[in-house]
Design a protein around this motif. Sequence first.
Motif, PDB file in Angstrom:
ATOM      1  N   UNK A 274      38.358  40.551 -10.213  1.00  0.00           N
ATOM      2  CA  UNK A 274      39.498  39.521 -10.111  1.00  0.00           C
ATOM      3  C   UNK A 274      39.494  38.585 -11.112  1.00  0.00           C
ATOM      4  N   UNK A 275      38.375  38.187 -11.534  1.00  0.00           N
ATOM      5  CA  UNK A 275      38.427  36.780 -12.868  1.00  0.00           C
ATOM      6  C   UNK A 275      38.878  37.819 -14.164  1.00  0.00           C
ATOM      7  N   UNK A 276      38.393  39.018 -14.162  1.00  0.00           N
ATOM      8  CA  UNK A 276      38.807  39.456 -15.331  1.00  0.00           C
ATOM      9  C   UNK A 276      40.461  39.871 -15.214  1.00  0.00           C
ATOM     10  N   UNK A 277      40.862  40.078 -14.241  1.00  0.00           N
ATOM     11  CA  UNK A 277      42.480  40.189 -14.006  1.00  0.00           C
ATOM     12  C   UNK A 277      42.902  38.988 -14.096  1.00  0.00           C
ATOM     13  N   UNK A 278      42.331  37.760 -14.007  1.00  0.00           N
ATOM     14  CA  UNK A 278      43.091  36.720 -14.065  1.00  0.00           C
ATOM     15  C   UNK A 278      43.558  36.082 -12.782  1.00  0.00           C
ATOM     16  N   UNK A 279      43.061  36.576 -11.463  1.00  0.00           N
ATOM     17  CA  UNK A 279      43.645  36.058 -10.300  1.00  0.00           C
ATOM     18  C   UNK A 279      42.438  35.739  -9.221  1.00  0.00           C
ATOM     19  N   UNK A 280      41.311  35.442  -9.781  1.00  0.00           N
ATOM     20  CA  UNK A 280      40.141  35.103  -8.977  1.00  0.00           C
ATOM     21  C   UNK A 280      40.453  33.845  -8.097  1.00  0.00           C
ATOM     22  N   UNK A 281      41.236  32.994  -8.649  1.00  0.00           N
ATOM     23  CA  UNK A 281      41.318  31.716  -7.990  1.00  0.00           C
ATOM     24  C   UNK A 281      42.545  31.885  -6.841  1.00  0.00           C
ATOM     25  N   UNK A 282      43.206  33.278  -6.727  1.00  0.00           N
ATOM     26  CA  UNK A 282      44.243  33.349  -5.891  1.00  0.00           C
ATOM     27  C   UNK A 282      43.813  34.095  -4.714  1.00  0.00           C
ATOM     28  N   UNK A 283      42.361  34.523  -4.669  1.00  0.00           N
ATOM     29  CA  UNK A 283      41.838  35.308  -3.694  1.00  0.00           C
ATOM     30  C   UNK A 283      40.496  34.675  -2.963  1.00  0.00           C
ATOM     31  N   UNK A 284      40.473  34.606  -1.424  1.00  0.00           N
ATOM     32  CA  UNK A 284      39.582  33.984  -0.768  1.00  0.00           C
ATOM     33  C   UNK A 284      38.471  34.959  -0.404  1.00  0.00           C
ATOM     34  N   UNK A 285      37.417  35.053  -1.109  1.00  0.00           N
ATOM     35  CA  UNK A 285      36.311  35.953  -0.759  1.00  0.00           C
ATOM     36  C   UNK A 285      35.441  35.487   0.368  1.00  0.00           C
ATOM     37  N   UNK A 286      34.801  36.517   0.880  1.00  0.00           N
ATOM     38  CA  UNK A 286      33.483  36.216   1.938  1.00  0.00           C
ATOM     39  C   UNK A 286      32.856  37.363   2.114  1.00  0.00           C
ATOM     40  N   UNK A 287      31.478  37.296   2.260  1.00  0.00           N
ATOM     41  CA  UNK A 287      30.546  38.507   2.558  1.00  0.00           C
ATOM     42  C   UNK A 287      30.586  37.936   4.020  1.00  0.00           C
ATOM     43  N   UNK A 288      31.139  39.041   4.801  1.00  0.00           N
ATOM     44  CA  UNK A 288      30.898  39.329   6.120  1.00  0.00           C
ATOM     45  C   UNK A 288      31.188  40.509   6.835  1.00  0.00           C
ATOM     46  N   UNK A 289      30.911  40.826   8.183  1.00  0.00           N
ATOM     47  CA  UNK A 289      31.448  41.914   8.968  1.00  0.00           C
ATOM     48  C   UNK A 289      32.802  41.950   8.979  1.00  0.00           C
ATOM     49  N   UNK A 290      33.418  42.929   8.897  1.00  0.00           N
ATOM     50  CA  UNK A 290      34.836  43.014   8.949  1.00  0.00           C
ATOM     51  C   UNK A 290      35.480  42.258  10.047  1.00  0.00           C
ATOM     52  N   UNK A 291      34.669  42.321  11.276  1.00  0.00           N
ATOM     53  CA  UNK A 291      35.554  41.805  12.422  1.00  0.00           C
ATOM     54  C   UNK A 291      35.350  40.125  12.201  1.00  0.00           C
ATOM     55  N   UNK A 292      34.455  39.584  11.384  1.00  0.00           N
ATOM     56  CA  UNK A 292      34.271  38.325  11.275  1.00  0.00           C
ATOM     57  C   UNK A 292      35.353  37.638  10.192  1.00  0.00           C
ATOM     58  N   UNK A 293      36.090  38.589   9.881  1.00  0.00           N
ATOM     59  CA  UNK A 293      37.233  38.043   8.676  1.00  0.00           C
ATOM     60  C   UNK A 293      38.147  36.985   8.986  1.00  0.00           C
ATOM     61  N   UNK A 294      38.183  36.030   8.420  1.00  0.00           N
ATOM     62  CA  UNK A 294      38.983  34.879   8.874  1.00  0.00           C
ATOM     63  C   UNK A 294      40.513  35.299   8.968  1.00  0.00           C
ATOM     64  N   UNK A 295      41.276  34.985  10.242  1.00  0.00           N
ATOM     65  CA  UNK A 295      42.789  35.400  10.354  1.00  0.00           C
ATOM     66  C   UNK A 295      43.634  34.469  10.400  1.00  0.00           C
ATOM     67  N   UNK A 296      44.182  33.860   9.414  1.00  0.00           N
ATOM     68  CA  UNK A 296      44.935  32.446   9.730  1.00  0.00           C
ATOM     69  C   UNK A 296      45.919  32.835  10.364  1.00  0.00           C
ATOM     70  N   UNK A 297      46.554  31.789  11.089  1.00  0.00           N
ATOM     71  CA  UNK A 297      47.755  31.967  11.863  1.00  0.00           C
ATOM     72  C   UNK A 297      49.054  32.288  11.337  1.00  0.00           C
ATOM     73  N   UNK A 298      50.063  32.889  11.660  1.00  0.00           N
ATOM     74  CA  UNK A 298      51.307  33.200  10.723  1.00  0.00           C
ATOM     75  C   UNK A 298      51.412  34.503  10.477  1.00  0.00           C
ATOM     76  N   UNK A 299      50.344  35.509  10.803  1.00  0.00           N
ATOM     77  CA  UNK A 299      50.485  36.892  10.721  1.00  0.00           C
ATOM     78  C   UNK A 299      50.368  37.231   9.253  1.00  0.00           C
ATOM     79  N   UNK A 300      50.807  38.683   9.143  1.00  0.00           N
ATOM     80  CA  UNK A 300      50.694  39.369   7.660  1.00  0.00           C
ATOM     81  C   UNK A 300      50.421  40.698   8.046  1.00  0.00           C
ATOM     82  N   UNK A 301      49.492  41.086   6.849  1.00  0.00           N
ATOM     83  CA  UNK A 301      49.014  42.532   6.990  1.00  0.00           C
ATOM     84  C   UNK A 301      47.518  42.500   6.783  1.00  0.00           C
ATOM     85  N   UNK A 302      46.895  43.282   7.434  1.00  0.00           N
ATOM     86  CA  UNK A 302      45.405  43.610   7.431  1.00  0.00           C
ATOM     87  C   UNK A 302      45.345  45.107   6.855  1.00  0.00           C
ATOM     88  N   UNK A 303      44.841  45.264   5.680  1.00  0.00           N
ATOM     89  CA  UNK A 303      44.394  46.511   5.105  1.00  0.00           C
ATOM     90  C   UNK A 303      43.158  47.036   4.991  1.00  0.00           C
TER      91      UNK A 303
END
Length: 391
Positions: A274-303
């Motif tokens: 992401x840093x090489x692509x120049x978009x690292x600051x726009x992605x929130x990364x975390x090391x976790x089980x998929x089920x512990x991924x933060x899910x902000x209110x407001x909806x969207x897509x989960x891929x």
Amino acid sequence: MHKSRILITCAKGIPPFLKQELLGLNFPVLSESVAGVETEGVLDDAPALNLFLRTAHRVLFQLKEFRVKNADELYRVLSEMPWEDLIPEDGYLCVTSSVDNPTIRDTRFASLRCKDAIVDRIKAKRGKRPDSGPDRDRSVVHLYWKDERAVVYLDASGESLSRRGYRKIPLGAPMQETLAAAVVQATGWQGEGTFINPMCGSGTLAVEAALIALGRAPGLLRNNFGFMHLKGFHEGLWNEVREQAKKNARKSFSGRIIATDIDSEAVEAAKKNAATAGVEHLIEFRVCEYADTPLPAGGGVIVMNPPYGERMGELAKLEGLYKGIGDFFKQQCKGFTGYVFTGNPSLAKKVSLKPKRGIPFFNSGIECRLLEYELYEGTRKVKKERLPAAD
Ligand SMILES: C[S@@+](CC[C@H](N)C(=O)[O-])C[C@H]1O[C@@H](n2cnc3c(N)ncnc32)[C@H](O)[C@@H]1O
């Protein structure tokens, strides 16, 4: 400058997305095949096509279509073409080919005859022949020859456009950049709401989502294309199109991108890519089980692109993983649209939710589906529609 037919190649399953992209750039769609879309334009369109298309592999300008029975005839027809006007005599030429003709046992022979015809012609006209070899980083000519029909193209891309140049850290089973772009396009996400990508691996989906949300041309990450190594390359035009593309890209977007993976090495690789692509600051990364991924209110897509390995023993474990994804969707992801990209239909069934649709794709030759699940607020089970009983 005259208009020519342009064949834009892509992976199987991608033409519907590529067609939309071409129409969006105001190029006509002349025909569509299993792994390509034909349009038309002039050589000066090469910068824009290479810069903006997210799902294309190669932009091929058709030079000539002809009937040919064998390699000697091929040599003769090709030696009559004005290659000295196209390929720099002090340049380097690579000929690629796709051949299915009964007189040709080894496609390399067809490429060799094609290359000989071009360099011999340039030598006869200019006194010097260009170097040639297998590297696709300079002038590239492509020969398509099936039965007695041959088409020669100038390959305006050279290296495949899927090689954006940001994926520096190799890891596991990454998705091709062009496929990831098509998957993001299929979700319809363009920067509003949250794009959540658990099991992000090397981060290809998250990076492509960021580029789409910014409206940033994927070709800005590369500085070498086949068209730059053709005679008459219009450097001023290239710089203009590139600068305009840079200006038109947004700096930010209203939504969020969250990418997680259980493997810390994967997250590290994803961050670097992401840093090489120049978009690292726009992605929130975390090391976790998929089920512990933060899910902000407001909806969207989960891929999610879970593993779908084929080794015995792996499958039993993966069944549990897919069942878990279904539970995660049902219990935690209401209000989102869920997507699972997989190449294994029996594992997909373990999600135990009825997909609204399954979009066909191919990944490394394996037929895959992007399954879409509408995760309505307030309903846990999708009602089964009953067909009226037959009389
Ligand atoms: C097929 S790869 C994803 C590849 C990705 N689309 C890319 O382009 O690189 C699957 C990923 O799922 C992750 N994974 C497997 N089980 C997981 C779990 N229980 N929780 C979170 N991530 C998991 C693996 O670490 C791996 O990176």
